[in-house]
Design an enzyme around this catalytic site. Structure first.
Site, PDB file in Angstrom:
ATOM      1  N   TYR A  62      57.894  88.770   2.390  1.00 34.82           N
ATOM      2  CA  TYR A  62      57.001  89.026   1.265  1.00 34.82           C
ATOM      3  C   TYR A  62      56.737  90.524   1.129  1.00 34.82           C
ATOM      4  CZ  TYR A  62      52.696  89.281  -1.458  1.00 34.82           C
ATOM      5  OH  TYR A  62      51.741  89.618  -2.392  1.00 34.82           O
ATOM      6  N   SER A 115      51.671  94.889  -3.457  1.00 35.14           N
ATOM      7  CA  SER A 115      50.806  94.302  -2.438  1.00 35.14           C
ATOM      8  C   SER A 115      50.561  95.313  -1.333  1.00 35.14           C
ATOM      9  CB  SER A 115      51.441  93.041  -1.837  1.00 35.14           C
ATOM     10  OG  SER A 115      50.700  92.588  -0.719  1.00 35.14           O
TER      11      SER A 115
END
Length: 244
Positions: free
Chosen positions: A157, A143
């Site tokens: 995250y 990501s």
């Protein structure tokens, strides 16, 4: 001849979103593709049906990436069905917004984030390696949150995905003697059901649009092909310039 003819791939979390885009892109290049899913049974079967109607080959398997035994069973089924494994795409992952100063964080949700995104990916790689052919490919979907934090609450995250970039560099070194390349893609804002309400974020992107699952899939297909045989340990941002 298609670039991935006669190759067999596994895509974890491949029933929808970016995962489905990757599955379709690999099939379009001639690969036979197995993919795992957790709960989206109807979407998984619909994807298999679409691929088979178009003349491709796909296999959907229900397996939880956070459960190594389920992943190992899926791999045995894949090798039994297709006879080999050449490409592993680690796509399965979950998101969580949890600011570090949150008064009462959901500890179980945080633990599950790491079980799926990080530990689950590492265990999937370990489970796949005995089956992965020499000269194979491992491609992980990370990501852009690893290098840019556009809004609060992304720390856990981002860290869970950032660990995958570190793993990628280390695994590329470990597996070089087997000519297995290991790379990671870091998508930015991609059109999925999770970004449908985030239209105001388009103004942050130099190309002024979200990416598509197909575009991520096409980059994965390139890295899986022989054209990328000299690329390993790389982190590639697929983000429309958001990381500039």
């Amino acid at each position: 001849m298609k670039r991935l003819a006669d190759k067999v791939a596994l895509v974890t979390g491949g029933s929808r979103g970016i995962g489905a885009g990757i599955v379709r892109a690999l099939v379009a290049e001639g690969a036979r593709v197995a993919f795992t899913y957790l709960q989206a049974t109807e979407q998984a079967q619909a994807l298999v049906t679409d691929i088979e109607r178009a003349g491709g080959s796909a296999l959907a398997l229900q397996a939880d990436t956070a459960q190594p035994a389920q992943v190992q069973a899926a791999l045995r089924t894949i090798v039994g069905h297709f006879g080999r494994l050449d490409i592993l795409v680690n796509n399965a992952g979950i998101n969580l917004v949890s600011p570090v100063d949150e008064a009462a964080p959901d500890e179980e949700a945080l633990a599950q984030l790491w079980r799926v995104n990080t530990w689950g990916t590492a265990q999937t790689v370990r489970a796949a390696l005995p089956h992965l052919s020499a000269g194979g490919r491992i491609i992980t979907i990370g990501s852009l949150a690893n290098i840019r934090t556009p809004f609060p609450g992304l720390g856990d995250y981002a860290a869970s995905k950032g660990a995958l970039a570190a793993y990628t560099r280390a695994w590329a070194r470990d597996l070089a003697p087997r000519r297995i390349t290991v790379n990671i893609l870091q998508p930015g804002l991609i059109e999925t059901d999770m970004t449908a309400a985030a239209t105001d974020l388009r103004q942050l992107i130099p190309l002024e649009r979200f990416g598509t699952a197909q575009e991520v899939g096409e980059v994965v297909a390139f890295l899986a092909s022989d054209a990328a045989r000299y690329i390993t340990g790389a982190t590639l941002n697929v983000d429309g310039g958001l990381s500039i």
